[in-house]
Design a protein around this motif. Structure first.
Motif, short mmCIF file in Angstrom:
data_model
loop_
_atom_site.label_atom_id
_atom_site.label_comp_id
_atom_site.label_asym_id
_atom_site.label_seq_id
_atom_site.Cartn_x
_atom_site.Cartn_y
_atom_site.Cartn_z
N ARG A 168 5.62 3.99 0.05
CA ARG A 168 4.87 2.75 0.03
C ARG A 168 5.39 1.85 1.14
NH1 ARG A 168 7.87 1.54 -5.09
NH2 ARG A 168 9.39 -0.10 -4.61
N ILE A 169 4.54 0.92 1.53
CA ILE A 169 4.89 0.00 2.60
C ILE A 169 4.37 -1.39 2.23
CG2 ILE A 169 2.83 0.64 3.93
CD1 ILE A 169 4.54 0.14 6.48
N ALA A 170 5.24 -2.36 2.34
CA ALA A 170 4.87 -3.73 2.01
C ALA A 170 4.23 -4.42 3.21
CB ALA A 170 6.11 -4.50 1.56
N SER A 171 3.67 -5.58 2.96
CA SER A 171 2.99 -6.30 4.03
C SER A 171 3.92 -6.66 5.18
CB SER A 171 2.33 -7.58 3.47
OG SER A 171 3.29 -8.39 2.83
N MET A 198 0.86 -1.18 0.00
CA MET A 198 0.00 0.00 0.00
C MET A 198 0.89 1.23 0.00
SD MET A 198 -3.33 -0.65 2.35
CE MET A 198 -4.13 0.79 1.66
N GLY A 199 0.39 2.26 -0.62
CA GLY A 199 1.22 3.44 -0.70
C GLY A 199 0.45 4.69 -1.06
N TRP A 200 1.19 5.76 -1.12
CA TRP A 200 0.63 7.06 -1.50
C TRP A 200 1.42 7.60 -2.69
CZ3 TRP A 200 -3.73 9.20 0.44
CH2 TRP A 200 -4.23 8.67 1.63
N HIS A 201 0.69 8.06 -3.67
CA HIS A 201 1.26 8.74 -4.81
C HIS A 201 0.67 10.14 -4.84
CE1 HIS A 201 1.89 4.53 -5.76
NE2 HIS A 201 2.67 4.86 -6.79
N ARG A 202 1.28 11.02 -5.60
CA ARG A 202 0.73 12.37 -5.72
C ARG A 202 0.89 12.89 -7.14
NH1 ARG A 202 5.18 15.66 -2.00
NH2 ARG A 202 6.93 15.54 -3.48
N GLN A 203 0.01 13.79 -7.49
CA GLN A 203 0.07 14.40 -8.81
C GLN A 203 -0.21 15.88 -8.68
OE1 GLN A 203 -2.48 12.57 -11.76
NE2 GLN A 203 -1.24 13.39 -13.40
N ALA A 204 0.79 16.66 -9.07
CA ALA A 204 0.65 18.11 -9.07
C ALA A 204 0.18 18.55 -10.45
CB ALA A 204 1.98 18.76 -8.73
N PRO A 205 -0.43 19.72 -10.57
CA PRO A 205 -0.92 20.19 -11.87
C PRO A 205 0.19 20.22 -12.91
CG PRO A 205 -1.78 21.57 -10.12
CD PRO A 205 -0.76 20.65 -9.48
N ASN A 242 -2.96 3.88 -2.94
CA ASN A 242 -2.84 2.77 -3.88
C ASN A 242 -2.66 1.46 -3.14
OD1 ASN A 242 -0.41 1.10 -5.49
ND2 ASN A 242 -2.15 1.71 -6.75
N ALA A 243 -3.29 0.42 -3.63
CA ALA A 243 -3.15 -0.91 -3.03
C ALA A 243 -2.85 -1.91 -4.13
CB ALA A 243 -4.41 -1.30 -2.28
N VAL A 244 -1.83 -2.70 -3.93
CA VAL A 244 -1.43 -3.72 -4.90
C VAL A 244 -1.80 -5.09 -4.36
CG1 VAL A 244 0.48 -4.79 -6.12
CG2 VAL A 244 0.46 -2.31 -5.75
N VAL A 245 -2.52 -5.84 -5.20
CA VAL A 245 -2.89 -7.20 -4.84
C VAL A 245 -2.19 -8.12 -5.84
CG1 VAL A 245 -4.77 -8.83 -4.45
CG2 VAL A 245 -5.11 -6.39 -3.98
N SER A 246 -1.11 -8.69 -5.42
CA SER A 246 -0.30 -9.49 -6.34
C SER A 246 -1.04 -10.72 -6.85
CB SER A 246 1.00 -9.92 -5.65
OG SER A 246 1.77 -8.80 -5.30
N SER A 247 -1.88 -11.29 -6.00
CA SER A 247 -2.60 -12.50 -6.42
C SER A 247 -3.55 -12.24 -7.57
CB SER A 247 -3.37 -13.09 -5.24
OG SER A 247 -4.34 -12.17 -4.77
N LEU A 248 -3.96 -11.00 -7.72
CA LEU A 248 -4.83 -10.62 -8.82
C LEU A 248 -4.07 -9.92 -9.95
CD1 LEU A 248 -7.91 -9.20 -6.88
CD2 LEU A 248 -7.62 -11.49 -7.84
N GLY A 249 -2.81 -9.61 -9.69
CA GLY A 249 -2.02 -8.92 -10.69
C GLY A 249 -2.55 -7.55 -11.03
N THR A 250 -3.09 -6.87 -10.04
CA THR A 250 -3.66 -5.56 -10.30
C THR A 250 -3.48 -4.66 -9.09
OG1 THR A 250 -5.64 -4.44 -11.11
CG2 THR A 250 -5.96 -6.12 -9.43
N SER A 251 -3.80 -3.39 -9.29
CA SER A 251 -3.74 -2.43 -8.19
C SER A 251 -5.01 -1.59 -8.20
CB SER A 251 -2.51 -1.54 -8.31
OG SER A 251 -2.58 -0.73 -9.46
#
Length: 119
Positions: A50-53, A34-41, A98-107
């Motif tokens: 980000r931090i792993a399990s 799980m993590g945090w991303h940011r987007q500036a204009p 953001n959350a990454v679920v490796s078992s599903l191959g998606t975020s």
């Protein structure tokens, strides 16, 4: 399906602090990262932290020493918190969980929360 609910953010003066939280409602899937991303204009979305399990953390160079990410794993939810100290005007952006679920191959992504740091 993983739902992410973000809270926190807002307006703060430079040098101030804010805390962002994101609660992930998990079903039978395990969230790996799980993590945090940011987007500036006018800029691309970038990783903040980000931090792993297992607890391993990664920070963008621009926030090292100022931001701290932490994670709490409950029975049916995972909460990730981003403590932001010594905020700078350049930290102004929309912050996305953001959350990454490796078992599903998606975020999965949260809806975003605005952080504005005034000079």
């Amino acid at each position: 399906q993983v739902q992410l609910v973000e809270s926190g953010g807002g307006l703060v003066q430079a040098g101030g602090s804010l805390r962002l939280s994101c609660v992930a409602s998990i079903s039978r899937f395990s969230i790996n990262v799980m993590g945090w991303h940011r987007q500036a204009p006018g800029k691309q979305r970038e990783l903040v932290a980000r931090i792993a399990s297992g607890g391993t953390t990664v920070y963008a160079d621009s926030v090292k020493g100022r931001f701290t990410i932490s994670r709490d794993n409950a029975k049916n939810t995972v909460t990730v918190t981003l403590q932001m100290n010594s905020l700078k005007p350049e930290d102004t952006a929309v912050y996305y969980c953001n959350a990454v679920v490796s078992s599903l191959g998606t975020s999965y992504w949260g809806q975003g929360t605005q952080v504005t740091v005034s000079s």
